[in-house]
Design a protein around this motif. Sequence first.
Motif, PDB file in Angstrom:
ATOM      1  N   PRO A   9     -19.865   0.464  19.826  1.00  0.00           N
ATOM      2  CA  PRO A   9     -20.231   1.057  21.114  1.00  0.00           C
ATOM      3  C   PRO A   9     -19.145   2.022  21.596  1.00  0.00           C
ATOM      4  O   PRO A   9     -17.952   1.723  21.500  1.00  0.00           O
ATOM      5  CB  PRO A   9     -20.356  -0.138  22.050  1.00  0.00           C
ATOM      6  N   ILE A  10     -19.558   3.145  22.138  1.00  0.00           N
ATOM      7  CA  ILE A  10     -18.613   4.153  22.606  1.00  0.00           C
ATOM      8  C   ILE A  10     -17.708   3.592  23.705  1.00  0.00           C
ATOM      9  O   ILE A  10     -16.530   3.938  23.777  1.00  0.00           O
ATOM     10  CB  ILE A  10     -19.350   5.441  23.069  1.00  0.00           C
ATOM     11  N   ALA A  11     -18.224   2.692  24.535  1.00  0.00           N
ATOM     12  CA  ALA A  11     -17.405   2.107  25.603  1.00  0.00           C
ATOM     13  C   ALA A  11     -16.214   1.337  25.024  1.00  0.00           C
ATOM     14  O   ALA A  11     -15.095   1.426  25.540  1.00  0.00           O
ATOM     15  CB  ALA A  11     -18.255   1.190  26.483  1.00  0.00           C
ATOM     16  N   GLU A  12     -16.428   0.598  23.931  1.00  0.00           N
ATOM     17  CA  GLU A  12     -15.336  -0.147  23.296  1.00  0.00           C
ATOM     18  C   GLU A  12     -14.299   0.786  22.694  1.00  0.00           C
ATOM     19  O   GLU A  12     -13.102   0.541  22.781  1.00  0.00           O
ATOM     20  CB  GLU A  12     -15.880  -1.063  22.196  1.00  0.00           C
ATOM     21  N   VAL A  13     -14.753   1.852  22.076  1.00  0.00           N
ATOM     22  CA  VAL A  13     -13.845   2.801  21.434  1.00  0.00           C
ATOM     23  C   VAL A  13     -13.015   3.540  22.478  1.00  0.00           C
ATOM     24  O   VAL A  13     -11.793   3.688  22.327  1.00  0.00           O
ATOM     25  CB  VAL A  13     -14.640   3.786  20.545  1.00  0.00           C
ATOM     26  N   LEU A  14     -13.637   3.963  23.583  1.00  0.00           N
ATOM     27  CA  LEU A  14     -12.894   4.650  24.639  1.00  0.00           C
ATOM     28  C   LEU A  14     -11.892   3.712  25.317  1.00  0.00           C
ATOM     29  O   LEU A  14     -10.792   4.125  25.675  1.00  0.00           O
ATOM     30  CB  LEU A  14     -13.860   5.244  25.667  1.00  0.00           C
ATOM     31  N   ALA A  24     -20.786  -1.277  31.838  1.00  0.00           N
ATOM     32  CA  ALA A  24     -21.907  -1.505  30.918  1.00  0.00           C
ATOM     33  C   ALA A  24     -23.253  -1.493  31.634  1.00  0.00           C
ATOM     34  O   ALA A  24     -24.280  -1.306  31.010  1.00  0.00           O
ATOM     35  CB  ALA A  24     -21.715  -2.823  30.184  1.00  0.00           C
ATOM     36  N   SER A  25     -23.256  -1.672  32.946  1.00  0.00           N
ATOM     37  CA  SER A  25     -24.520  -1.740  33.668  1.00  0.00           C
ATOM     38  C   SER A  25     -25.112  -0.363  33.943  1.00  0.00           C
ATOM     39  O   SER A  25     -26.238  -0.258  34.392  1.00  0.00           O
ATOM     40  CB  SER A  25     -24.308  -2.473  35.001  1.00  0.00           C
ATOM     41  N   ARG A  26     -24.365   0.682  33.676  1.00  0.00           N
ATOM     42  CA  ARG A  26     -24.837   2.033  33.956  1.00  0.00           C
ATOM     43  C   ARG A  26     -25.097   2.782  32.653  1.00  0.00           C
ATOM     44  O   ARG A  26     -24.340   2.677  31.705  1.00  0.00           O
ATOM     45  CB  ARG A  26     -23.797   2.775  34.776  1.00  0.00           C
ATOM     46  N   GLY A  27     -26.155   3.561  32.612  1.00  0.00           N
ATOM     47  CA  GLY A  27     -26.486   4.327  31.413  1.00  0.00           C
ATOM     48  C   GLY A  27     -25.563   5.511  31.207  1.00  0.00           C
ATOM     49  O   GLY A  27     -25.130   5.806  30.114  1.00  0.00           O
ATOM     50  N   ARG A  28     -25.213   6.208  32.290  1.00  0.00           N
ATOM     51  CA  ARG A  28     -24.349   7.378  32.213  1.00  0.00           C
ATOM     52  C   ARG A  28     -23.307   7.259  33.318  1.00  0.00           C
ATOM     53  O   ARG A  28     -23.627   6.894  34.435  1.00  0.00           O
ATOM     54  CB  ARG A  28     -25.164   8.648  32.405  1.00  0.00           C
ATOM     55  N   GLN A  29     -22.056   7.561  32.984  1.00  0.00           N
ATOM     56  CA  GLN A  29     -20.985   7.430  33.963  1.00  0.00           C
ATOM     57  C   GLN A  29     -20.021   8.596  33.830  1.00  0.00           C
ATOM     58  O   GLN A  29     -19.656   8.993  32.725  1.00  0.00           O
ATOM     59  CB  GLN A  29     -20.241   6.106  33.733  1.00  0.00           C
ATOM     60  N   LYS A  30     -19.596   9.153  34.964  1.00  0.00           N
ATOM     61  CA  LYS A  30     -18.594  10.206  34.964  1.00  0.00           C
ATOM     62  C   LYS A  30     -17.217   9.572  34.837  1.00  0.00           C
ATOM     63  O   LYS A  30     -16.952   8.521  35.418  1.00  0.00           O
ATOM     64  CB  LYS A  30     -18.652  11.007  36.260  1.00  0.00           C
ATOM     65  N   HIS A  36      -7.213  15.943  28.498  1.00  0.00           N
ATOM     66  CA  HIS A  36      -6.516  16.962  29.280  1.00  0.00           C
ATOM     67  C   HIS A  36      -6.248  16.421  30.675  1.00  0.00           C
ATOM     68  O   HIS A  36      -6.860  15.445  31.103  1.00  0.00           O
ATOM     69  CB  HIS A  36      -7.324  18.272  29.330  1.00  0.00           C
ATOM     70  N   ALA A  37      -5.320  17.033  31.359  1.00  0.00           N
ATOM     71  CA  ALA A  37      -4.996  16.608  32.724  1.00  0.00           C
ATOM     72  C   ALA A  37      -6.220  16.856  33.598  1.00  0.00           C
ATOM     73  O   ALA A  37      -6.683  17.980  33.722  1.00  0.00           O
ATOM     74  CB  ALA A  37      -3.788  17.382  33.234  1.00  0.00           C
ATOM     75  N   ASP A  38      -6.732  15.800  34.182  1.00  0.00           N
ATOM     76  CA  ASP A  38      -7.988  15.859  34.927  1.00  0.00           C
ATOM     77  C   ASP A  38      -7.788  15.269  36.316  1.00  0.00           C
ATOM     78  O   ASP A  38      -7.419  14.103  36.447  1.00  0.00           O
ATOM     79  CB  ASP A  38      -9.037  15.039  34.157  1.00  0.00           C
ATOM     80  N   GLN A  39      -8.010  16.067  37.357  1.00  0.00           N
ATOM     81  CA  GLN A  39      -7.940  15.572  38.736  1.00  0.00           C
ATOM     82  C   GLN A  39      -9.278  14.949  39.148  1.00  0.00           C
ATOM     83  O   GLN A  39      -9.315  13.935  39.810  1.00  0.00           O
ATOM     84  CB  GLN A  39      -7.608  16.733  39.682  1.00  0.00           C
ATOM     85  N   ASN A  40     -10.356  15.607  38.762  1.00  0.00           N
ATOM     86  CA  ASN A  40     -11.710  15.146  39.058  1.00  0.00           C
ATOM     87  C   ASN A  40     -12.431  14.896  37.736  1.00  0.00           C
ATOM     88  O   ASN A  40     -12.184  15.593  36.763  1.00  0.00           O
ATOM     89  CB  ASN A  40     -12.474  16.203  39.862  1.00  0.00           C
ATOM     90  N   PRO A  41     -13.335  13.919  37.705  1.00  0.00           N
ATOM     91  CA  PRO A  41     -14.045  13.638  36.458  1.00  0.00           C
ATOM     92  C   PRO A  41     -14.773  14.867  35.916  1.00  0.00           C
ATOM     93  O   PRO A  41     -15.600  15.460  36.598  1.00  0.00           O
ATOM     94  CB  PRO A  41     -15.039  12.545  36.845  1.00  0.00           C
ATOM     95  N   SER A  42     -14.420  15.246  34.695  1.00  0.00           N
ATOM     96  CA  SER A  42     -15.085  16.377  34.048  1.00  0.00           C
ATOM     97  C   SER A  42     -15.813  15.934  32.794  1.00  0.00           C
ATOM     98  O   SER A  42     -16.358  16.748  32.070  1.00  0.00           O
ATOM     99  CB  SER A  42     -14.060  17.456  33.685  1.00  0.00           C
ATOM    100  N   ALA A  43     -15.809  14.632  32.533  1.00  0.00           N
ATOM    101  CA  ALA A  43     -16.441  14.086  31.333  1.00  0.00           C
ATOM    102  C   ALA A  43     -17.481  13.056  31.754  1.00  0.00           C
ATOM    103  O   ALA A  43     -17.453  12.546  32.879  1.00  0.00           O
ATOM    104  CB  ALA A  43     -15.395  13.444  30.435  1.00  0.00           C
ATOM    105  N   SER A  44     -18.365  12.759  30.822  1.00  0.00           N
ATOM    106  CA  SER A  44     -19.330  11.699  31.077  1.00  0.00           C
ATOM    107  C   SER A  44     -19.522  10.884  29.808  1.00  0.00           C
ATOM    108  O   SER A  44     -19.338  11.376  28.701  1.00  0.00           O
ATOM    109  CB  SER A  44     -20.674  12.261  31.561  1.00  0.00           C
ATOM    110  N   VAL A  45     -19.858   9.622  30.004  1.00  0.00           N
ATOM    111  CA  VAL A  45     -20.146   8.707  28.909  1.00  0.00           C
ATOM    112  C   VAL A  45     -21.605   8.306  29.059  1.00  0.00           C
ATOM    113  O   VAL A  45     -22.040   7.902  30.138  1.00  0.00           O
ATOM    114  CB  VAL A  45     -19.240   7.452  28.969  1.00  0.00           C
ATOM    115  N   ASN A  46     -22.360   8.446  27.979  1.00  0.00           N
ATOM    116  CA  ASN A  46     -23.764   8.068  27.981  1.00  0.00           C
ATOM    117  C   ASN A  46     -23.922   6.849  27.080  1.00  0.00           C
ATOM    118  O   ASN A  46     -23.830   6.958  25.860  1.00  0.00           O
ATOM    119  CB  ASN A  46     -24.624   9.226  27.487  1.00  0.00           C
ATOM    120  N   LEU A  47     -24.127   5.694  27.691  1.00  0.00           N
ATOM    121  CA  LEU A  47     -24.252   4.448  26.930  1.00  0.00           C
ATOM    122  C   LEU A  47     -25.572   4.368  26.170  1.00  0.00           C
ATOM    123  O   LEU A  47     -25.658   3.667  25.168  1.00  0.00           O
ATOM    124  CB  LEU A  47     -24.094   3.247  27.856  1.00  0.00           C
TER     125      LEU A  47
END
Length: 130
Positions: A9-14, A24-30, A36-47
């Motif tokens: 699962p991508i969540a375990e690897v991250l 784990a309860s959410r399908g997509r999360q920012k 890179h240096a990130d002040q605000n979420p610029s990525a998302s994980v799609n479970l």
Amino acid sequence: MKTSPQKPPIAEVLAHYYGLEVKASRGRQKVCCPLHADQNPSASVNLDSDRWNCFTCNLSEDSFDVVMREENIGFPEAQEFAHRQFGGDCPDVPRDVPGESGRGVHQRSWSRGSGSALRPGVRRFGDTWS
């Protein structure tokens, strides 16, 4: 015929590489991008699709892609590493997986203008750029 090992699962690897906690309860999360240096979420994980992507880095990866990049290894070695590190259903990892020759980082062809380029090398989550 041998089968491909189950992708972790991508969540375990991250969590393993960057300490990111993906609910784990959410399908997509920012999330803040660990590359890179990130002040605000610029990525998302799609479970649901078991992938993560960063809109700033223009990067999209599954768990095998992350393992290959972080460990600096090829696809068969990433399968073996993932099986040892994260477990799975397949005790015998095949050395050659038909149909898997196109593995690697998937980058979108469009650009958001100047944007922030991914810096050379990869930093671990929490490290600072020097």
